[in-house]
Design a protein around this motif. Structure first.
Motif, mmCIF file in Angstrom:
data_model
loop_
_atom_site.group_PDB
_atom_site.id
_atom_site.type_symbol
_atom_site.label_atom_id
_atom_site.label_comp_id
_atom_site.label_asym_id
_atom_site.label_seq_id
_atom_site.Cartn_x
_atom_site.Cartn_y
_atom_site.Cartn_z
ATOM 1 N N GLY A 108 -37.686 -66.079 -72.608
ATOM 2 C CA GLY A 108 -36.311 -66.546 -72.307
ATOM 3 C C GLY A 108 -35.457 -67.274 -73.189
ATOM 4 O O GLY A 108 -34.356 -67.640 -73.125
ATOM 5 N N ALA A 109 -35.985 -67.479 -74.548
ATOM 6 C CA ALA A 109 -35.460 -68.262 -75.650
ATOM 7 C C ALA A 109 -35.319 -67.283 -76.805
ATOM 8 O O ALA A 109 -34.033 -66.897 -77.309
ATOM 9 N N GLY A 110 -36.393 -66.890 -77.351
ATOM 10 C CA GLY A 110 -36.491 -66.016 -78.565
ATOM 11 C C GLY A 110 -35.696 -64.738 -78.372
ATOM 12 O O GLY A 110 -34.659 -64.619 -79.079
ATOM 13 N N ALA A 111 -36.317 -63.807 -77.477
ATOM 14 C CA ALA A 111 -35.548 -62.579 -77.350
ATOM 15 C C ALA A 111 -34.048 -62.872 -76.946
ATOM 16 O O ALA A 111 -33.412 -61.806 -77.409
ATOM 17 N N THR A 112 -33.674 -63.493 -76.179
ATOM 18 C CA THR A 112 -32.303 -63.693 -75.617
ATOM 19 C C THR A 112 -31.338 -64.270 -77.025
ATOM 20 O O THR A 112 -30.153 -63.518 -77.008
ATOM 21 N N PRO A 225 -17.707 -57.983 -75.147
ATOM 22 C CA PRO A 225 -18.408 -59.326 -74.760
ATOM 23 C C PRO A 225 -19.268 -59.440 -73.448
ATOM 24 O O PRO A 225 -20.261 -59.908 -73.196
ATOM 25 N N ALA A 226 -18.556 -58.614 -72.616
ATOM 26 C CA ALA A 226 -19.444 -58.478 -71.098
ATOM 27 C C ALA A 226 -20.660 -57.580 -71.292
ATOM 28 O O ALA A 226 -21.572 -58.164 -70.475
ATOM 29 N N GLY A 227 -20.544 -56.646 -71.983
ATOM 30 C CA GLY A 227 -21.785 -55.938 -72.212
ATOM 31 C C GLY A 227 -22.703 -56.912 -72.941
ATOM 32 O O GLY A 227 -23.911 -56.545 -72.733
ATOM 33 N N VAL A 228 -22.293 -57.639 -73.795
ATOM 34 C CA VAL A 228 -23.452 -58.554 -74.650
ATOM 35 C C VAL A 228 -24.149 -59.625 -73.523
ATOM 36 O O VAL A 228 -25.317 -59.604 -73.594
ATOM 37 N N GLY A 229 -23.271 -60.164 -72.660
ATOM 38 C CA GLY A 229 -23.929 -60.892 -71.331
ATOM 39 C C GLY A 229 -24.885 -59.953 -70.693
ATOM 40 O O GLY A 229 -26.083 -60.560 -70.313
ATOM 41 N N ASN A 230 -24.737 -58.736 -70.194
ATOM 42 C CA ASN A 230 -25.425 -58.120 -69.557
ATOM 43 C C ASN A 230 -26.786 -57.591 -70.228
ATOM 44 O O ASN A 230 -27.722 -57.637 -69.857
ATOM 45 N N ALA A 231 -26.425 -57.264 -71.534
ATOM 46 C CA ALA A 231 -27.709 -57.206 -72.376
ATOM 47 C C ALA A 231 -28.710 -58.163 -72.571
ATOM 48 O O ALA A 231 -30.017 -57.951 -72.528
ATOM 49 N N VAL A 232 -28.094 -59.465 -72.680
ATOM 50 C CA VAL A 232 -29.333 -60.629 -72.568
ATOM 51 C C VAL A 232 -29.830 -60.799 -71.262
ATOM 52 O O VAL A 232 -31.054 -60.889 -71.434
ATOM 53 N N ASN A 233 -29.116 -60.364 -70.230
ATOM 54 C CA ASN A 233 -29.786 -60.653 -68.834
ATOM 55 C C ASN A 233 -31.013 -59.552 -68.702
ATOM 56 O O ASN A 233 -31.893 -59.723 -68.279
ATOM 57 N N GLU A 234 -30.512 -58.329 -69.370
ATOM 58 C CA GLU A 234 -31.805 -57.080 -69.011
ATOM 59 C C GLU A 234 -32.585 -57.580 -70.081
ATOM 60 O O GLU A 234 -33.920 -57.183 -69.777
ATOM 61 N N THR A 235 -32.278 -58.054 -71.344
ATOM 62 C CA THR A 235 -33.449 -58.225 -71.958
ATOM 63 C C THR A 235 -34.425 -59.311 -71.466
ATOM 64 O O THR A 235 -35.745 -59.283 -71.468
ATOM 65 N N VAL A 236 -34.114 -60.217 -70.788
ATOM 66 C CA VAL A 236 -34.916 -61.403 -70.056
ATOM 67 C C VAL A 236 -35.786 -60.467 -69.098
ATOM 68 O O VAL A 236 -37.193 -60.669 -69.054
ATOM 69 N N VAL A 237 -35.273 -59.539 -68.231
ATOM 70 C CA VAL A 237 -36.022 -59.099 -67.354
ATOM 71 C C VAL A 237 -36.863 -58.354 -67.808
ATOM 72 O O VAL A 237 -38.172 -58.065 -67.143
ATOM 73 N N PHE A 238 -36.599 -57.180 -68.802
ATOM 74 C CA PHE A 238 -37.568 -56.234 -69.194
ATOM 75 C C PHE A 238 -38.599 -56.984 -70.066
ATOM 76 O O PHE A 238 -39.663 -56.356 -70.082
ATOM 77 N N THR A 239 -38.164 -57.883 -70.809
ATOM 78 C CA THR A 239 -39.368 -58.530 -71.442
ATOM 79 C C THR A 239 -40.334 -59.265 -70.659
ATOM 80 O O THR A 239 -41.381 -59.346 -70.954
ATOM 81 N N PHE A 240 -39.857 -59.831 -69.673
ATOM 82 C CA PHE A 240 -40.972 -60.593 -68.603
ATOM 83 C C PHE A 240 -41.840 -59.477 -68.303
ATOM 84 O O PHE A 240 -42.914 -59.586 -68.298
ATOM 85 N N MET A 241 -41.047 -58.300 -67.829
ATOM 86 C CA MET A 241 -41.911 -57.364 -67.152
ATOM 87 C C MET A 241 -43.016 -56.526 -68.078
ATOM 88 O O MET A 241 -44.273 -56.667 -67.858
ATOM 89 N N ALA A 242 -42.529 -56.515 -69.311
ATOM 90 C CA ALA A 242 -43.462 -55.611 -70.279
ATOM 91 C C ALA A 242 -44.325 -56.975 -70.790
ATOM 92 O O ALA A 242 -45.732 -56.561 -70.900
#
Length: 259
Positions: A108-112, A225-242
Motif C-alpha cells: 500500500g505504501a512502498g510499492a505504490t 498521467p492517467a496511465g500512471v494513476g492506473n498503474a499505481v492502482n494495478e500495483t496495489v491489487v497485483f502486489t496484494f494478490m502475489a
C-alpha cells in the motif's frame, strides 16, 4: 472478423504482460551481480521507501497486536493459563502479524510510491533518454529499487516484531495484569530461532516481489498521467494478490520445516 480480432488482442494482452514481467525480473536478477552497482540510487531509494512505510507500519502493528493479545488472553483466562500470554503473543507476532503488516505496508505504501516515481519518469521519457545515452535503465533504476524494497521489508518485519512484542508486554502486564516474568518466560516456549528466520525470509520475498511488480508497472506505463494513476492502482491489487499467495505458501513450508 473484427470482433474476433479484438477478442484475440484482449486475450493476448495479459499474456504479454506476464511475459514482460518475467523478462524484466530475469534481467533484474542478472544485472544485480553485474557492475557497476548504483549505490547512490540504492541508498536514496532505501531511505525513500523507509520514509513512506515506517509510520503506517507502526500505526498497524500496535492495534493488530493488542487485538490478538486481548482475544488470546480471554481464552487463556478461561482455562486458567493467563501466564502463557507471552507464548501466544510471540507466536502470533512473529508468524502472522509481522508478515501481514509487512504485506499491507509494502503493497500500500512502498510499492505504490516506487511505481508512481518510475511511471512519472517513463511518461517524461527519461528512460528513453537513458537508453539513447547507452545507460540500461534496468540496472540504474530497477535493480536499486528492488534491492531497496527487499532491505526495507526485512527492516519492517523486524520492527513489527519488536514493536508488537513490546506493545503486547505493556498491554498484558499493565492492562490485563499478567506477571511480567511469566510473560517473558513464555516468549520462547513455542517460537524459536527457526520461526524468526522463516519470518525474515518471507519479508525478503515480499519486498523482492513488491519491488519487481512496482518497477514493471512503472516502466511499462502508458497513456500519460492517467496511465500512471492506473498503474499505481494495478500495483496495489497485483502486489496484494502475489504477497498473500507467497505468505500462504511460505507459512505452509515453514510449518513443515519446523515440525
Amino acid at each position: 472478423m473484427v470482433a474476433s480480432d479484438a477478442l484475440a488482442k484482449n486475450a493476448a494482452k495479459p499474456i504479454r504482460a506476464v511475459g514482460g514481467f518475467f523478462s524484466m525480473a530475469l534481467d533484474t536478477f542478472v544485472l544485480m551481480f553485474k557492475p557497476p552497482f548504483a549505490w547512490r540510487e540504492f541508498i536514496l531509494q532505501s531511505w525513500f521507501v523507509a520514509r513512506v512505510a515506517i509510520v503506517p507500519t507502526l500505526m498497524l502493528t500496535i492495534p493488530y497486536t493488542v487485538l490478538l493479545t486481548f482475544t488470546f488472553n480471554i481464552l487463556l483466562t478461561e482455562f486458567g493459563a493467563a501466564d502463557f500470554s507471552g507464548t501466544g503473543a510471540a507466536l502470533g507476532t512473529v508468524s502472522q502479524i509481522g508478515p501481514i503488516v509487512t504485506v499491507l505496508v509494502i503493497a500500500g505504501a512502498g510499492a505504490t510510491a516506487m511505481c508512481a516515481d518510475l511511471g512519472a519518469r517513463t511518461i517524461r521519457e527519461e528512460l528513453d533518454a537513458l537508453r539513447v545515452m547507452g545507460v540500461n535503465p534496468i540496472q540504474t533504476l530497477v535493480v536499486p529499487r528492488v534491492l531497496a524494497a527487499t532491505l526495507v521489508s526485512l527492516a519492517l518485519s523486524a520492527t513489527v516484531v519488536l514493536v508488537g512484542l513490546t506493545g503486547a508486554y505493556l498491554f498484558c502486564v499493565y492492562v490485563q495484569h499478567v506477571s511480567p516474568g511469566a510473560f517473558v518466560s513464555g516468549l520462547t516456549l513455542v517460537t524459536g530461532p527457526a520461526d524468526v528466520v522463516i519470518a525474515l525470509v518471507k519479508a525478503a520475498l515480499f519486498g523482492l516481489t513488491a519491488g519487481l511488480i512496482a518497477c514493471y508497472k512503472g516502466v511499462s506505463v502508458g497513456g500519460g498521467p492517467a496511465g500512471v494513476g492506473n498503474a499505481v492502482n494495478e500495483t496495489v491489487v497485483f502486489t496484494f494478490m502475489a504477497l498473500f499467495a507467497i505468505n500462504v505458501v511460505a507459512t505452509a513450508v515453514g510449518v513443515k520445516a519446523t515440525l
